[in-house]
Design an enzyme around this catalytic site. Structure first.
Site, PDB file in Angstrom:
ATOM      1  N   HIS A 142       8.788 -69.842  25.524  1.00 29.02           N
ATOM      2  CA  HIS A 142       9.408 -71.145  24.261  1.00 29.02           C
ATOM      3  C   HIS A 142       9.128 -72.486  25.116  1.00 29.02           C
ATOM      4  CE1 HIS A 142      11.504 -67.601  22.071  1.00 29.02           C
ATOM      5  NE2 HIS A 142      10.283 -67.593  21.892  1.00 29.02           N
ATOM      6  N   ASP A 149      15.459 -73.588  30.025  1.00 28.28           N
ATOM      7  CA  ASP A 149      16.558 -74.202  31.110  1.00 28.28           C
ATOM      8  C   ASP A 149      16.016 -74.460  32.174  1.00 28.28           C
ATOM      9  OD1 ASP A 149      16.782 -71.927  32.359  1.00 28.28           O
ATOM     10  OD2 ASP A 149      18.411 -71.357  31.228  1.00 28.28           O
ATOM     11  N   ASN A 203      13.832 -68.666  28.020  1.00 29.40           N
ATOM     12  CA  ASN A 203      14.725 -69.620  28.243  1.00 29.40           C
ATOM     13  C   ASN A 203      13.908 -71.018  28.536  1.00 29.40           C
ATOM     14  OD1 ASN A 203      16.731 -67.910  28.136  1.00 29.40           O
ATOM     15  ND2 ASN A 203      16.929 -67.585  30.256  1.00 29.40           N
ATOM     16  N   PRO A 241      25.307 -71.888  27.236  1.00 28.59           N
ATOM     17  CA  PRO A 241      25.641 -71.089  26.281  1.00 28.59           C
ATOM     18  C   PRO A 241      24.367 -70.488  25.760  1.00 28.59           C
ATOM     19  CG  PRO A 241      26.155 -73.133  25.610  1.00 28.59           C
ATOM     20  CD  PRO A 241      25.820 -73.424  26.944  1.00 28.59           C
ATOM     21  N   ASP A 242      24.455 -69.169  25.543  1.00 27.05           N
ATOM     22  CA  ASP A 242      23.475 -68.523  24.693  1.00 27.05           C
ATOM     23  C   ASP A 242      23.251 -68.792  23.329  1.00 27.05           C
ATOM     24  OD1 ASP A 242      25.196 -66.967  23.873  1.00 27.05           O
ATOM     25  OD2 ASP A 242      24.444 -64.977  24.264  1.00 27.05           O
ATOM     26  N   PHE A 243      22.499 -68.318  22.348  1.00 22.92           N
ATOM     27  CA  PHE A 243      22.583 -68.548  21.156  1.00 22.92           C
ATOM     28  C   PHE A 243      23.874 -67.829  20.395  1.00 22.92           C
ATOM     29  CE2 PHE A 243      17.779 -69.990  20.045  1.00 22.92           C
ATOM     30  CZ  PHE A 243      18.181 -71.192  20.288  1.00 22.92           C
ATOM     31  N   ARG A 244      23.545 -66.280  20.632  1.00 18.55           N
ATOM     32  CA  ARG A 244      24.158 -65.455  19.269  1.00 18.55           C
ATOM     33  C   ARG A 244      25.640 -64.891  19.768  1.00 18.55           C
ATOM     34  NH1 ARG A 244      18.614 -65.121  18.874  1.00 18.55           N
ATOM     35  NH2 ARG A 244      18.175 -65.632  16.552  1.00 18.55           N
TER      36      ARG A 244
HETATM   37  P1  CNA Z   1      20.438 -64.852  22.317  1.00 16.96           P
HETATM   38  O1  CNA Z   1      19.926 -64.457  20.879  1.00 16.96           O
HETATM   39  O2  CNA Z   1      21.713 -65.718  22.211  1.00 16.96           O
HETATM   40  O3  CNA Z   1      20.776 -63.388  23.047  1.00 16.96           O
HETATM   41  C1  CNA Z   1      21.444 -63.572  24.220  1.00 16.96           C
HETATM   42  C2  CNA Z   1      22.031 -61.975  24.543  1.00 16.96           C
HETATM   43  O4  CNA Z   1      22.325 -62.066  25.879  1.00 16.96           O
HETATM   44  C3  CNA Z   1      22.744 -61.326  23.808  1.00 16.96           C
HETATM   45  O5  CNA Z   1      22.417 -60.186  23.290  1.00 16.96           O
HETATM   46  C4  CNA Z   1      23.992 -61.580  24.366  1.00 16.96           C
HETATM   47  O6  CNA Z   1      24.970 -60.325  24.067  1.00 16.96           O
HETATM   48  C5  CNA Z   1      23.379 -61.470  25.903  1.00 16.96           C
HETATM   49  N1  CNA Z   1      24.409 -61.804  26.959  1.00 16.96           N
HETATM   50  C6  CNA Z   1      24.868 -63.282  26.902  1.00 16.96           C
HETATM   51  N2  CNA Z   1      25.433 -63.322  27.853  1.00 16.96           N
HETATM   52  C7  CNA Z   1      25.480 -62.183  28.597  1.00 16.96           C
HETATM   53  C8  CNA Z   1      26.285 -61.788  29.933  1.00 16.96           C
HETATM   54  N3  CNA Z   1      26.920 -62.688  30.655  1.00 16.96           N
HETATM   55  N4  CNA Z   1      26.071 -60.488  30.269  1.00 16.96           N
HETATM   56  C9  CNA Z   1      25.333 -59.697  29.488  1.00 16.96           C
HETATM   57  N5  CNA Z   1      24.705 -59.979  28.330  1.00 16.96           N
HETATM   58  C10 CNA Z   1      24.906 -61.040  27.970  1.00 16.96           C
HETATM   59  O7  CNA Z   1      19.169 -65.475  23.049  1.00 16.96           O
HETATM   60  P2  CNA Z   1      17.745 -64.983  23.211  1.00 16.96           P
HETATM   61  O8  CNA Z   1      17.360 -65.505  24.480  1.00 16.96           O
HETATM   62  O9  CNA Z   1      17.685 -63.502  23.085  1.00 16.96           O
HETATM   63  O10 CNA Z   1      17.196 -65.775  22.085  1.00 16.96           O
HETATM   64  C11 CNA Z   1      15.935 -66.407  22.515  1.00 16.96           C
HETATM   65  C12 CNA Z   1      16.306 -67.825  22.185  1.00 16.96           C
HETATM   66  C13 CNA Z   1      17.348 -68.433  22.846  1.00 16.96           C
HETATM   67  C14 CNA Z   1      15.182 -68.766  23.150  1.00 16.96           C
HETATM   68  O11 CNA Z   1      14.332 -69.203  21.820  1.00 16.96           O
HETATM   69  C15 CNA Z   1      15.643 -69.833  23.535  1.00 16.96           C
HETATM   70  O12 CNA Z   1      14.942 -70.952  23.735  1.00 16.96           O
HETATM   71  C16 CNA Z   1      17.043 -69.891  23.334  1.00 16.96           C
HETATM   72  N6  CNA Z   1      18.094 -70.325  24.271  1.00 16.96           N
HETATM   73  C17 CNA Z   1      17.815 -70.631  25.648  1.00 16.96           C
HETATM   74  C18 CNA Z   1      18.756 -70.878  26.508  1.00 16.96           C
HETATM   75  C19 CNA Z   1      18.369 -71.197  27.918  1.00 16.96           C
HETATM   76  O13 CNA Z   1      17.262 -71.742  27.999  1.00 16.96           O
HETATM   77  N7  CNA Z   1      19.250 -70.964  28.653  1.00 16.96           N
HETATM   78  C20 CNA Z   1      20.086 -71.245  25.803  1.00 16.96           C
HETATM   79  C21 CNA Z   1      20.082 -70.931  24.622  1.00 16.96           C
HETATM   80  C22 CNA Z   1      19.351 -70.375  23.655  1.00 16.96           C
END
Ligand code: CNA
Length: 412
Positions: free
Chosen positions: A204, A187, A185, A111-114
């Site tokens: 990060h 991960d 990311n 999962p993402d953050f937001r």
């Molecule tokens: P965020 O703030 O959660 O934003 C993610 C963005 O991606 C949003 O605009 C979503 O709409 C978009 N999104 C998500 N899924 C999809 C999809 N399937 N198709 C199209 N768009 C999509 O995350 P950011 O990366 O902007 O924020 C930075 C943080 C998140 C970093 O510091 C990371 O460490 C942190 N993070 C990382 C992971 C990981 O490593 N996979 C997971 C969760 C959070």
């Protein structure tokens, strides 16, 4: 990691912070005394109309986005992907910089953050924290590491595999077009899919190394993982404070490799921004440091950062919608889809390494001077895709680079 120690020579420090200065920045650009502000004020109606007609956006998800900017841009739909694919096919993009966020890995099941509903921030009740960002706040961690360690158990690399989007980025490298990927990311999936260390900036940090959060004494990453997975605290052998994986928290310095951006962004001839909300500074503002004539392509579910403002910069393109689906279409336009599918198939037959046992050739402290000079990359076939998998990088792509990284990899 860039840690402030008195014995070290002074290094530039940039600290990760929540929240974005983009709005403020954009407003200063629009109305400020600088040349850009003046230019914007002088813009005639016809110039604006021209900008709008050049503006490139498509994607149905904007229909769900009620922001004024989204409704304004959706009326001017042109094939953003097609325009950029054409530029790539014409050979105009040979130094591509990719800026990536958590949206790149949602197709891998992380999962993402937001994202409302599914994002980590919407599901933090179980961690019993006062506000979502607390889980990545270094002072909060110092006081109570448990919330982060609970989350870390779910995020630790090992159970997730790179997806099509990661392999698309790797294909950019195969084609000799990737200058660098800057990922937020943690991960490790970019590395696992075989993007060579020297092409990667994990801005990060990652779980691949660990250190004391107070005195920064290095700690074996595997031992830290074992402790965290078994609900024990990894303790610093030097000062007895809590050890944490080298994931960059709010209030901590970004790795030295992050500063490669000062070389890369002026050199880039295409910026692809994917799967990020551009909310975390200083990373978010990177996208504004590219030359204004250089195409920027946003691939995301919704407009973010400078793409929320209309009119878009004339070299800006965006394609909104599901990222994996969009990237597949982009790859089809470029004629790369079969290569990517083959590459994925060849990788899937291998057992992917755990990041922690791989040689830690992404040394976050000393890499600033060993980035591959642009243009030294040669385009190779995917024939060697298997070989590099044991270290998460592909020797065939960039043998010299990988070796030089490995040879200078051991300090933290
Ligand atoms: P965020 O703030 O959660 O934003 C993610 C963005 O991606 C949003 O605009 C979503 O709409 C978009 N999104 C998500 N899924 C999809 C999809 N399937 N198709 C199209 N768009 C999509 O995350 P950011 O990366 O902007 O924020 C930075 C943080 C998140 C970093 O510091 C990371 O460490 C942190 N993070 C990382 C992971 C990981 O490593 N996979 C997971 C969760 C959070």
């Amino acid at each position: 990691m860039n840690r402030s120690r008195s014995s070290q020579p002074p290094v530039p420090r940039v600290t990760r912070s929540a929240g974005s200065r983009l709005t403020e920045l954009a407003e200063r650009l629009d109305s400020g005394p600088g040349p850009y502000g003046k230019q914007r004020r002088k813009q005639t109606d016809s110039a604006l109309a021209q900008d709008l007609s050049q503006m490139s956006m498509s994607g149905q998800d904007t229909l769900n986005n009620s922001s004024p900017s989204a409704s304004a841009v959706k009326s001017s739909s042109r094939g953003g992907l097609a325009s950029v694919a054409r530029l790539v096919k014409l050979g105009r993009c040979k130094n591509v910089v990719v800026v990536a966020g958590a949206g790149v890995s949602t197709a891998s099941g992380i999962p993402d953050f937001r994202t409302p509903g599914t994002g980590l921030y919407a599901n933090l009740e179980k961690y019993n924290i006062p506000y979502p960002e607390a889980i990545f706040n270094i002072d909060y961690f110092s006081n109570d590491p448990q919330p982060f360690f609970s989350l870390a158990k779910a995020l630790y690399p090992g159970s997730h595999r790179p997806n099509y989007i990661h392999y698309f980025i790797r294909m950019l490298h195969h084609k000799g077009l990737l200058l660098r990927v800057y990922t937020q990311n943690i991960d490790g999936l970019e590395r696992l899919c075989g993007i060579p260390d020297d092409k990667l900036v994990e801005a990060h940090g990652s779980f691949a190394t660990a250190a004391c959060h107070l005195c920064y004494t290095a700690y074996p990453a595997e031992e830290a993982k074992q402790a965290i997975m078994n609900d024990k605290l990894p303790i610093c052998t030097f000062c007895a404070a809590t050890v944490k994986p080298d994931v960059v928290f709010f209030g901590e310095d970004l790795p030295q490799r992050y500063f490669l951006n000062t070389q890369d962004f002026p050199k880039a001839d295409l910026l692809i921004i994917m799967g990020t909300s551009l909310q975390i500074e200083p990373f978010a503002s990177l996208v504004n440091t590219i030359r204004s004539t250089v195409p920027r392509l946003l691939l995301n579910r919704n407009a973010v950062g400078p793409f929320e403002k209309v009119p878009l910069r004339r070299a800006d393109h965006m394609e909104l919608g599901d990222l994996e689906e969009t990237v597949r279409r982009f790859a089809e336009m470029l004629g790369w889809n079969d290569d990517i599918e083959d590459l994925m198939r060849s990788q899937e037959t291998l057992s992917l390494p755990t990041l922690i046992s791989s040689p830690l050739s992404v040394d976050q402290t000393s890499c600033q001077s060993r980035g591959t000079p642009a243009g030294t990359e040669t385009s190779r076939s995917r024939a060697g895709g298997q070989r590099g998998a044991s270290s998460g990088s592909e020797e065939t792509d960039s043998e010299t680079d990988s070796k030089s990284s490995a040879s200078s990899s051991q300090s933290t």
